[in-house]
Design an enzyme around this catalytic site. Structure first.
Site, PDB file in Angstrom:
ATOM      1  CE  LYS A 198       0.731   1.337   4.541  1.00  0.00           C
ATOM      2  NZ  LYS A 198       1.553   2.477   4.914  1.00  0.00           N
ATOM      3  CG  ASP A 209      -0.712   0.033   8.456  1.00  0.00           C
ATOM      4  OD1 ASP A 209      -1.507   0.905   8.846  1.00  0.00           O
ATOM      5  OD2 ASP A 209       0.431   0.284   8.031  1.00  0.00           O
TER       6      ASP A 209
HETATM    7  O1  C5P Z   1       0.113  -1.503  15.014  1.00  0.00           O
HETATM    8  P1  C5P Z   1       1.524  -1.595  14.581  1.00  0.00           P
HETATM    9  O2  C5P Z   1       2.305  -2.601  15.394  1.00  0.00           O
HETATM   10  O3  C5P Z   1       1.715  -1.785  13.120  1.00  0.00           O
HETATM   11  O4  C5P Z   1       2.179  -0.173  14.906  1.00  0.00           O
HETATM   12  C1  C5P Z   1       3.563  -0.001  15.006  1.00  0.00           C
HETATM   13  C2  C5P Z   1       3.857   1.195  15.901  1.00  0.00           C
HETATM   14  O5  C5P Z   1       3.467   2.395  15.237  1.00  0.00           O
HETATM   15  C3  C5P Z   1       3.103   1.209  17.189  1.00  0.00           C
HETATM   16  O6  C5P Z   1       3.778   0.510  18.189  1.00  0.00           O
HETATM   17  C4  C5P Z   1       3.000   2.684  17.509  1.00  0.00           C
HETATM   18  O7  C5P Z   1       4.177   3.114  18.118  1.00  0.00           O
HETATM   19  C5  C5P Z   1       2.939   3.329  16.141  1.00  0.00           C
HETATM   20  N1  C5P Z   1       1.560   3.693  15.721  1.00  0.00           N
HETATM   21  C6  C5P Z   1       0.922   4.742  16.370  1.00  0.00           C
HETATM   22  N2  C5P Z   1      -0.348   5.101  15.989  1.00  0.00           N
HETATM   23  C7  C5P Z   1      -0.969   4.468  14.973  1.00  0.00           C
HETATM   24  C8  C5P Z   1      -0.327   3.396  14.293  1.00  0.00           C
HETATM   25  C9  C5P Z   1       0.951   3.044  14.696  1.00  0.00           C
HETATM   26  O8  C5P Z   1       1.476   5.353  17.298  1.00  0.00           O
HETATM   27  N3  C5P Z   1      -2.199   4.855  14.625  1.00  0.00           N
END
Ligand code: C5P
Length: 325
Positions: free
Chosen positions: A24, A149
């Site tokens: 994406k 995501d």
């Molecule tokens: O959810 P995921 O593990 O992919 O997100 C990785 C990191 O990105 C999270 O640990 C967080 O620090 C940050 N993040 C965030 N806010 C979001 C998406 C991701 O702070 N909406």
């Protein structure tokens, strides 16, 4: 998770399925505030492109194995695709196991959603292979727990992402364009980039530019004007060595007629969106001649994304032997 009487796994070529995991880009990404759960409240526009990883799922009597030749891809429990299989197996009460073969083409830690897309592809593929039948909607709660995501990749196409980016609304007007993706080979940690942003974040309620894009898309006219990625400055603060290369890439993309040139996600990949294939090809060649790794791609609509999935279910077994991992 409840086991539903859904579509059974297709019978031909039993026990083996080859599925695509598309990348994406974020056409726009605005960060509104830090949430109580530590995540950030987002307004973003997701767009699938046809750059993809290939995943082969092979049934095993029990246990989950993951193999991949890429040196930067974590194995087993450290890999989101492995965790997706494990969670689905546990929550759906499945006794069978699987071997996941990952042929990695999407740059790792580049803001292109590769790891999340692999995880969603494993959920959708195993839902089929193991005959669970939850479908994309039924898999949503599990996808949300795996990462912010992951839910988007259950649907693909042009979609609005709210909350952590995990509340997904497919848009009526789907973008059709050519894309040039530049990989600077500089992995960036999403968590680190978000943390950099916090120092400069002024909390607000909504995003005007994303709202305007959605409103224009409802009228069937799409304008990319004004779209931006709030993580761009934070990403450059995290990786100052990227600044010169990024401004050069942007300059070439804009010179060749990109209607939008931006960082994707938390970076470090950069993309240009083109209305004409010829301009995209010229931009890709110009960047390659300057030593950049530049991929030529196309956007996928939500319907094209779904069709690619349905096609892969129909082809199980036939193409599986060609995978490289
Ligand atoms: O959810 P995921 O593990 O992919 O997100 C990785 C990191 O990105 C999270 O640990 C967080 O620090 C940050 N993040 C965030 N806010 C979001 C998406 C991701 O702070 N909406």
């Amino acid at each position: 998770m409840v086991r539903r009487p859904g579509r059974p796994a297709a019978r031909e070529g039993a026990g083996r399925l080859r599925v695509p995991a598309y990348a994406k880009i974020n056409l726009g990404l605005e960060v509104l505030a830090v949430r109580d759960d530590g995540y950030h409240e987002l307004r973003t526009l997701f767009q699938t492109i046809d750059l993809k990883d290939e995943i082969t799922l092979i049934e095993r009597p029990r246990g989950i194995r993951l193999t991949c030749r890429h040196p930067d891809v974590p194995d087993e429990a450290g890999n989101l695709a492995w965790r997706a299989a494990e969670e689905l197996q546990r929550r759906a009460g499945v006794r069978r196991g699987v071997e996941i073969r990952l042929d990695k083409r999407i740059p790792v830690a580049g803001g292109l959603g590769g790891g999340s897309s692999d995880a969603a592809a494993v959920l959708l593929g195993l839902d089929r292979l193991w005959g669970i039948g939850l479908g994309p909607e039924g898999l949503l709660p599990l996808a949300r727990r795996l990462g912010a995501d992951v839910p988007y990749f259950l649907f693909g196409g042009t979609a609005l992402g709210l909350a952590r980016g995990d509340e997904i609304y497919p848009l009526l007007s789907q973008v059709r364009a050519d894309v040039v993706v530049v990989d600077p080979h500089r992995p960036l940690s999403t968590a680190a980039v978000f943390a950099r942003l916090d120092a400069r974040l002024t909390p607000r309620q909504n995003s005007y530019t994303i709202q305007r894009f959605v409103a224009s898309s409802l009228r069937g006219e799409v304008s990319f004007r004004g779209l931006r990625n709030d993580l761009e400055a934070a990403a450059l603060e995290e990786a100052p060595d990227l600044e010169q290369r990024m401004s050069r890439v942007r300059a070439v993309l804009e010179r060749e007629g990109a209607v939008l040139a931006s960082l994707t996600g938390s970076g470090s990949a950069f993309f240009g969106l083109f209305e004409r294939r010829g301009s995209a090809t010229r931009a890709q060649r110009a960047l390659a001649s300057e030593g950049f790794t530049a991929h030529l791609a196309r956007t996928l609509t939500a319907r094209q994304y779904r069709r690619a999935w349905v096609g892969s279910f129909g082809e199980r077994g036939r193409s599986a032997g060609r995978t490289r991992c």
